[in-house]
Design an enzyme around this catalytic site. Structure first.
Site, short mmCIF file in Angstrom:
data_model
loop_
_atom_site.label_atom_id
_atom_site.label_comp_id
_atom_site.label_asym_id
_atom_site.label_seq_id
_atom_site.Cartn_x
_atom_site.Cartn_y
_atom_site.Cartn_z
N HIS A 80 0.82 -1.22 0.00
CA HIS A 80 0.00 0.00 0.00
C HIS A 80 0.85 1.26 0.00
O HIS A 80 0.67 2.16 0.82
CB HIS A 80 -0.96 -0.03 1.20
CG HIS A 80 -2.05 -1.04 1.04
ND1 HIS A 80 -2.02 -2.28 1.65
CD2 HIS A 80 -3.19 -1.01 0.31
CE1 HIS A 80 -3.11 -2.97 1.32
NE2 HIS A 80 -3.84 -2.23 0.51
N HIS A 100 1.24 1.68 -5.65
CA HIS A 100 -0.13 1.16 -5.70
C HIS A 100 -1.09 2.28 -6.08
O HIS A 100 -1.99 2.10 -6.92
CB HIS A 100 -0.52 0.54 -4.36
CG HIS A 100 -1.97 0.21 -4.22
ND1 HIS A 100 -2.61 -0.74 -4.99
CD2 HIS A 100 -2.93 0.74 -3.41
CE1 HIS A 100 -3.90 -0.81 -4.65
NE2 HIS A 100 -4.12 0.09 -3.69
N HIS A 143 -6.42 7.41 -2.36
CA HIS A 143 -7.26 6.45 -1.63
C HIS A 143 -6.58 5.63 -0.54
O HIS A 143 -7.26 5.15 0.37
CB HIS A 143 -8.00 5.53 -2.62
CG HIS A 143 -7.23 4.32 -3.04
ND1 HIS A 143 -6.26 4.36 -4.02
CD2 HIS A 143 -7.29 3.04 -2.61
CE1 HIS A 143 -5.75 3.14 -4.16
NE2 HIS A 143 -6.35 2.33 -3.33
N ASP A 144 -5.25 5.48 -0.58
CA ASP A 144 -4.54 4.72 0.47
C ASP A 144 -3.44 5.54 1.13
O ASP A 144 -2.54 4.98 1.76
CB ASP A 144 -3.94 3.44 -0.10
CG ASP A 144 -4.96 2.29 -0.17
OD1 ASP A 144 -4.83 1.43 -1.08
OD2 ASP A 144 -5.87 2.24 0.68
N PHE A 155 -8.75 -15.88 -3.93
CA PHE A 155 -9.00 -14.44 -4.11
C PHE A 155 -9.61 -14.18 -5.48
O PHE A 155 -10.60 -13.45 -5.62
CB PHE A 155 -7.66 -13.72 -3.95
CG PHE A 155 -7.70 -12.22 -4.05
CD1 PHE A 155 -6.79 -11.54 -4.84
CD2 PHE A 155 -8.62 -11.47 -3.33
CE1 PHE A 155 -6.78 -10.15 -4.92
CE2 PHE A 155 -8.64 -10.08 -3.40
CZ PHE A 155 -7.71 -9.42 -4.21
C1 LIG Z 1 -2.46 -9.62 -5.28
O1 LIG Z 1 -3.20 -10.09 -4.16
C2 LIG Z 1 -3.92 -9.14 -3.45
C3 LIG Z 1 -4.03 -7.82 -3.85
C4 LIG Z 1 -4.76 -6.93 -3.07
C5 LIG Z 1 -5.36 -7.33 -1.92
C6 LIG Z 1 -6.11 -6.33 -1.17
N1 LIG Z 1 -6.21 -6.42 0.07
O2 LIG Z 1 -6.71 -5.29 0.63
C7 LIG Z 1 -7.80 -5.51 1.40
C8 LIG Z 1 -7.34 -6.16 2.66
O3 LIG Z 1 -6.39 -5.69 3.24
N2 LIG Z 1 -7.97 -7.28 3.05
C9 LIG Z 1 -8.92 -7.96 2.16
C10 LIG Z 1 -9.27 -9.35 2.50
C11 LIG Z 1 -9.28 -10.23 1.24
O4 LIG Z 1 -8.45 -9.94 3.46
C12 LIG Z 1 -8.28 -9.14 4.59
C13 LIG Z 1 -7.43 -9.90 5.58
C14 LIG Z 1 -7.66 -7.81 4.34
C15 LIG Z 1 -5.27 -8.66 -1.48
C16 LIG Z 1 -4.54 -9.57 -2.27
O5 LIG Z 1 -4.39 -10.90 -1.97
C17 LIG Z 1 -4.81 -11.26 -0.65
C18 LIG Z 1 -6.07 -12.03 -0.74
C19 LIG Z 1 -5.59 -13.45 -0.98
C20 LIG Z 1 -4.13 -13.51 -0.57
C21 LIG Z 1 -3.78 -12.13 -0.04
ZN LIG Z 2 -5.90 0.35 -2.56
#
Ligand SMILES: COc1ccc(/C=N/OCC(=O)N2C[C@@H](C)O[C@@H](C)C2)cc1OC1CCCC1
Ligand SMILES: [Zn+2]
Length: 352
Positions: A83, A87, A123-124, A305
């Site tokens: 982040h 990004h 946004h972040d 995911f």
């Molecule tokens: C390239 O992969 C990704 C890109 C971006 C994100 C975004 N995450 O931001 C939101 C967040 O923070 N979360 C969302 C939720 C799914 O889980 C929550 C514990 C927190 C997640 C990604 O992969 C994750 C999901 C599967 C493995 C790691």
């Molecule tokens: Zn973001």
């Protein structure tokens, strides 16, 4: 003093110019932009898009104040693996490309486009590299400040607007009060919608909302108007709904990119999640899902995911703008297959 072509001084201006020729393309390599802009990918991407969309003239923006704001905003992104400012640059460029889809040729006002790009860029900002849940569980002062509700998203909005109060960063000084009010309203709406806990609600409404838009679009095409491809939305409320979805899509666009780009984002998010897991472990807290580096199955997590979150969202989006966005669906599919192959390969390796 004249302003550098891409907003920031760099000894690699020629290489940066070559990369920026692809600013309208889904395949732009944002990591190369970051390297050749002296780590100013957010500033150079935003400045290039603003110039290309003529927003500097349209809103009588002082180029120097725009750059002052962008460089300051960029410096308020922390040096966390995922982040970070790259990004933000990635999501900003993604929403710029989505706004170029012919279906939206006559959909949004210049002010809405300005707001959408601004929302993506901010946004972040000041994201500490941990999840909302972690801030809540660790009684962080941000969770206290925002009552456990969309903590990170509220914080990024507050930081971004605070920076605008700085006289020599106020690039929207020449917008009317009404325009500033609308820009702020749309940005808040869009950034709050990037909270993953809102994903379910977005998926609930997207189906019926898009059906109603397609119905209206078909009516236009019967009238053989030249805009039969573009979606015309009379209500600002509906246009903001579409922009909210668009930013969410851009935020979850890593699996829609070429594998060589996507795997870099996977490495970064896993670094961030595993570091959070390390902090939870040493604090004796329960380790969050996908945050335990000792039991992580990175390939399985990405397949999950993609199947649970990214593919369903992008399928809805691609349906609305058909035949555009097929490239994103194709990349999602081939990327998922690649991760499935890694897993099958893994088991056969163990058998040897
Ligand atoms: C390239 O992969 C990704 C890109 C971006 C994100 C975004 N995450 O931001 C939101 C967040 O923070 N979360 C969302 C939720 C799914 O889980 C929550 C514990 C927190 C997640 C990604 O992969 C994750 C999901 C599967 C493995 C790691
Ligand atoms: Zn973001």
């Amino acid at each position: 003093d004249t302003i550098p072509r891409f907003g920031t001084e760099t000894p690699h201006e020629a290489k940066l110019a070559e990369l920026m020729d692809n600013i309208d393309a889904w395949g732009l390599n944002i990591f190369d932009v970051h390297n050749y802009s002296q780590s100013h990918s957010l500033t150079s991407v935003m400045y290039t898009i603003f110039k290309k969309r003529n927003l500097i003239e349209t809103f009588r923006i002082s180029p120097q104040k725009l750059i002052n704001y962008l460089v300051t905003l960029e410096s308020h992104y922390l040096d966390v693996p995922y982040h970070c400012s790259i990004h933000a640059a990635d999501v900003t460029q993604a929403i710029h490309v989505l706004l170029l889809i012919p279906s939206f040729e006559n959909t949004f006002t210049d002010l809405e486009i300005l707001a959408a790009l601004f929302a993506a860029a901010i946004h972040d900002v000041d994201h500490p590299g941990v999840t909302n849940q972690y801030l809540i569980n660790s009684d962080n002062e941000l969770a206290l400040m925002y009552n456990d509700t969309s903590v990170l998203e509220n914080h990024s909005l507050a930081v971004a607007f605070k920076l605008l109060q700085n006289e020599d960063c106020d690039f929207i000084e020449n917008l009317s009060d009404e325009q500033r009010k609308i820009l702020r309203q749309i940005s808040i709406d869009m950034v709050l919608a990037t909270d993953m806990s809102k994903h379910g609600a977005i998926m609930q409404t997207i189906q019926s909302f898009h059906q109603s838009l397609k119905a209206k679009q078909c009516k236009d095409s019967n009238s053989n108007s030249s805009t039969n491809d573009s979606l015309v939305l009379t209500e600002q409320k509906e246009r903001v709904q579409l922009l909210r979805e668009m930013l969410h899509c851009a935020d979850l666009s890593n699996p829609t990119k070429h594998l060589s780009i996507y795997t870099q984002w996977v490495d970064r998010i896993m670094d961030e999640f595993h570091y959070q897991g390390d902090r939870e472990r040493s604090a004796g807290m329960p380790i969050s899902p996908m945050c335990n580096r000792r039991t992580a199955d990175i390939e399985m997590a990405q397949i999950g995911f993609i199947q649970a979150i990214v593919e369903p969202l992008w399928q809805m989006w691609a349906q609305l703008v058909y035949p555009h966005c097929q490239q994103m669906l194709d990349n999602i599919d081939s990327n998922r297959q690649w991760y499935e192959y890694q897993i099958s390969n893994r088991s056969s390796r163990n058998n040897t």
